[in-house]
Design a protein around this motif. Structure first.
Motif, short mmCIF file in Angstrom:
data_model
loop_
_atom_site.label_atom_id
_atom_site.label_comp_id
_atom_site.label_asym_id
_atom_site.label_seq_id
_atom_site.Cartn_x
_atom_site.Cartn_y
_atom_site.Cartn_z
N UNK A 1 0.72 -1.27 0.08
CA UNK A 1 -0.04 -0.03 0.03
C UNK A 1 0.99 1.31 -0.09
N UNK A 2 0.18 2.27 0.41
CA UNK A 2 0.72 3.62 0.60
C UNK A 2 1.46 3.83 1.98
N UNK A 3 2.78 4.26 2.01
CA UNK A 3 3.13 4.52 3.34
C UNK A 3 3.38 6.10 3.41
N UNK A 4 2.45 6.89 3.89
CA UNK A 4 2.55 8.27 3.88
C UNK A 4 3.17 8.91 5.29
N UNK A 5 3.24 9.93 5.43
CA UNK A 5 3.98 10.68 6.79
C UNK A 5 3.04 10.28 7.76
N UNK A 6 2.01 9.89 7.86
CA UNK A 6 1.16 9.52 9.11
C UNK A 6 1.70 7.90 9.43
N UNK A 7 2.26 7.36 8.67
CA UNK A 7 2.60 5.58 8.74
C UNK A 7 3.92 5.32 9.06
N UNK A 8 4.59 6.18 9.04
CA UNK A 8 6.23 6.27 9.11
C UNK A 8 6.33 5.42 10.39
N UNK A 9 5.75 6.00 11.68
CA UNK A 9 5.87 5.45 13.17
C UNK A 9 5.31 3.91 13.24
N UNK A 10 4.28 3.80 12.24
CA UNK A 10 3.83 2.41 12.25
C UNK A 10 4.67 1.30 11.60
#
Length: 105
Positions: free
Chosen positions: A19-28
């Motif tokens: 999927x898409x790794x956006x800036x909100x998912x970096x920590x995840x």
């Protein structure tokens, strides 16, 4: 622009990121990779289905790869040729494999 949120799942001993790794998912992503490598020190992360891999995500993968090498373990990053992830990782200078290692490798 992109239609799939980031997902991480285990496929045997492989961590599959898609999927898409956006800036909100970096920590995840960082959390998932760290948790995975605690269980599978010489692991394989398949990013072939990642649609967007920003520099912060590359940083997470680069740090994981570097830590694995420093520990004497290995980390295989997998993305088939022609995928966004393969192109991005290659440009970034990270080693990328076209296929997953077979059992026993």
């Amino acid at each position: 622009m992109f239609d799939r949120a980031m997902s991480c799942r285990r496929d045997g001993d492989v961590l599959v990121v898609a999927g898409t790794i956006d800036e909100h998912r970096i920590t995840d992503l960082d959390d998932e990779v760290s948790k995975y490598l605690a269980e599978c020190p010489s692991g394989t992360i398949d990013v072939g289905a990642v649609e967007f891999l920003p520099s912060a995500a590359i940083g997470v993968l680069a740090m994981a790869w570097s830590r694995a090498i420093q520990r004497g373990d290995g980390l295989t990053l997998v993305a088939p040729p022609g995928t966004h992830a393969a192109t991005t990782l290659t440009i970034s200078g990270l080693p990328v494999s076209a296929t997953r290692p077979t059992s026993g490798d």
